[in-house]
Design an enzyme around this catalytic site. Structure first.
Site, PDB file in Angstrom:
ATOM      1  N   LYS A 145       0.136   3.937  -2.571  1.00  0.00           N
ATOM      2  CA  LYS A 145      -0.795   4.965  -2.572  1.00  0.00           C
ATOM      3  C   LYS A 145      -0.209   6.253  -2.402  1.00  0.00           C
ATOM      4  CE  LYS A 145      -4.385   2.052  -0.756  1.00  0.00           C
ATOM      5  NZ  LYS A 145      -3.911   0.872  -0.223  1.00  0.00           N
ATOM      6  N   LYS A 156       2.998   6.582   5.012  1.00  0.00           N
ATOM      7  CA  LYS A 156       2.010   5.435   4.706  1.00  0.00           C
ATOM      8  C   LYS A 156       2.687   4.084   5.150  1.00  0.00           C
ATOM      9  CE  LYS A 156      -1.442   4.116   2.598  1.00  0.00           C
ATOM     10  NZ  LYS A 156      -1.356   3.017   3.691  1.00  0.00           N
ATOM     11  N   SER A 212       0.693  -1.427  -0.116  1.00  0.00           N
ATOM     12  CA  SER A 212      -0.035   0.037   0.049  1.00  0.00           C
ATOM     13  C   SER A 212       0.647   1.066  -0.037  1.00  0.00           C
ATOM     14  CB  SER A 212      -0.974   0.052   1.098  1.00  0.00           C
ATOM     15  OG  SER A 212      -1.993  -0.609   1.073  1.00  0.00           O
ATOM     16  N   SER A 241      -5.799   3.637   4.594  1.00  0.00           N
ATOM     17  CA  SER A 241      -5.300   2.895   3.390  1.00  0.00           C
ATOM     18  C   SER A 241      -6.407   2.161   2.540  1.00  0.00           C
ATOM     19  CB  SER A 241      -4.443   2.035   3.943  1.00  0.00           C
ATOM     20  OG  SER A 241      -3.307   1.601   2.975  1.00  0.00           O
TER      21      SER A 241
END
Length: 394
Positions: free
Chosen positions: A67, A234, A64, A124
């Site tokens: 992202k 993140k 993720s 997320s």
């Protein structure tokens, strides 16, 4: 009984040794840092300088952390006026069916851009990321093309995106260094995103045929609860990627980016990122050169409507130096291309060079440019010069 005590003592000592390996003061070489991670990098954001790294160019699944690029393109689209924060985004069946980390949106449901970005930053959410990708790109595949084009612009040489959310697909890869590059671009270009990235809990409202329901969001980045100065960014996890994090933090006007990829445990990845950040803050500081717009000198202008033009720089430069450096060891020198210039002169026209040195060694240079336009002299402007020339010759 004695045997049980011996076993308990051994287990206690083993546990203490493990804790010490995580929190021990790191060596200057980076030895003992982020030991479970497959790769990592510590970058100073303003200069892009790498302070520590291990296997930073290895191409591995980023999960993720993908992202980060999705968020960058969203913010750039808003900044360019292509989309607005309050635009309603209709969720497709493709986006609703993403799975993994999600906010469980239904096909046909509408959410504003602002809330979808909040869901990406905090929870997320894969469905939110793909919904935004389709809204900006027309389709997820077209948005992925935009992602890869932007990655190329940023010099991300070890990255190939296959989707907008980071769910595992063969060939969807990045590297610790590339993650740091896109993290740097996002946090530097859009620092206001930090407020959302460091929000611990929030909510969105689902608007469906069944009515309105509130849905809670909890941040996946647990470092925001305990790491001093954290500004983002993140997390990521898939079985193939293992546990990843891009952690950004600011202390004493220095911004650091710690990327840990392929760690064996979710909690350990945060500790390993903290180790890297602690090392940077303990051992380095940032020295900045002159700011944009600061007048650094002037140059005579021949045949211009002004006698001289002031000189400045287009972009400020920053350098990372060890904390044991003294103030006098960092300096800069101005070098002019010529003694004067003939009009017209245009703003940002290169007229010289500023050279930065540390301990007498050149560490960087940048163009020295005109601070404003200087037009060609008109007849009235030339009269004093013509008179002076006439009397000098007579």
């Amino acid at each position: 009984m004695l045997r049980k005590k011996i076993i308990a003592t051994i287990l206690l000592l083993t546990s203490l040794a493990s804790v010490f390996s995580v929190y021990a003061e790191p060596a200057a070489t980076g030895a003992g840092m982020a030991e479970t991670a497959r790769s990592y990098v510590l970058m100073e954001a303003s200069s892009g300088k790498i302070l520590l790294e291990k296997n930073m160019d290895d191409e591995i699944p980023p999960a993720s952390i993908t992202k980060v690029m999705t968020l960058l393109l969203i913010h750039e689209a808003v900044a360019a006026g292509k989309i607005n924060w309050d635009d309603p985004v209709t969720v497709s069946s493709h986006a609703a069916g993403m799975g993994g980390s999600q906010i469980f949106m239904e096909e046909g449901e509408q959410q504003p851009v602002r809330d979808l970005v909040k869901a990406i930053c905090i929870a997320s959410a894969n469905d939110a990321a793909v919904a935004m990708a389709e809204y900006i790109g027309g389709s997820e595949s077209q948005f992925v093309d935009m992602m890869n084009a932007r990655a190329k612009e940023l010099g991300m040489e070890h990255t190939t995106f296959k989707n907008a959310c980071g769910l595992h697909v063969d060939g969807h890869v990045s590297s610790a260094h590339d993650v740091a590059l896109m993290s740097r671009e996002l946090i530097s270009k859009f620092p206001e995103i930090s407020k959302t990235l460091t929000t611990w809990m929030d909510t969105i409202t689902h608007h469906t045929r069944k009515g309105d329901t509130e849905f809670g969001l909890t941040n996946t980045n647990k470092m925001i609860k305990w790491y001093n100065g954290l500004t983002g960014l993140k997390t990521g996890y898939t079985p193939q990627a293992k546990h990843c994090v891009s952690a950004t933090a600011n202390r004493d006007d220095m911004n650091l980016i710690a990327v840990v990829m392929g760690s064996q445990d979710g909690k350990i990845r945060f500790r390993e990122a903290a180790q890297l950040l602690d090392f940077g803050f303990a051992n380095y500081k940032v020295k900045k050169g002159p700011e944009v717009g600061e007048v650094l000198g002037s140059m005579k202008v021949k045949k211009g409507d002004m006698k001289a033009v002031e000189l400045t720089i287009e972009n400020s430069m920053a350098f990372v130096v060890p904390k044991d450096r003294t103030e006098k060891e960092f300096s800069y020198e101005i070098k002019y291309d010529d003694e004067n210039v003939i009009a017209p002169v245009y703003k940002n026209q290169k007229l010289g060079t500023i050279v930065y040195s540390l301990d007498g060694e050149v560490v960087g240079e940048a163009p020295l440019v005109a601070a404003f336009d200087v037009g060609k002299a008109k007849f009235n402007d030339m009269l004093p010069y013509m008179a002076m020339r006439y009397f000098r010759l007579s």
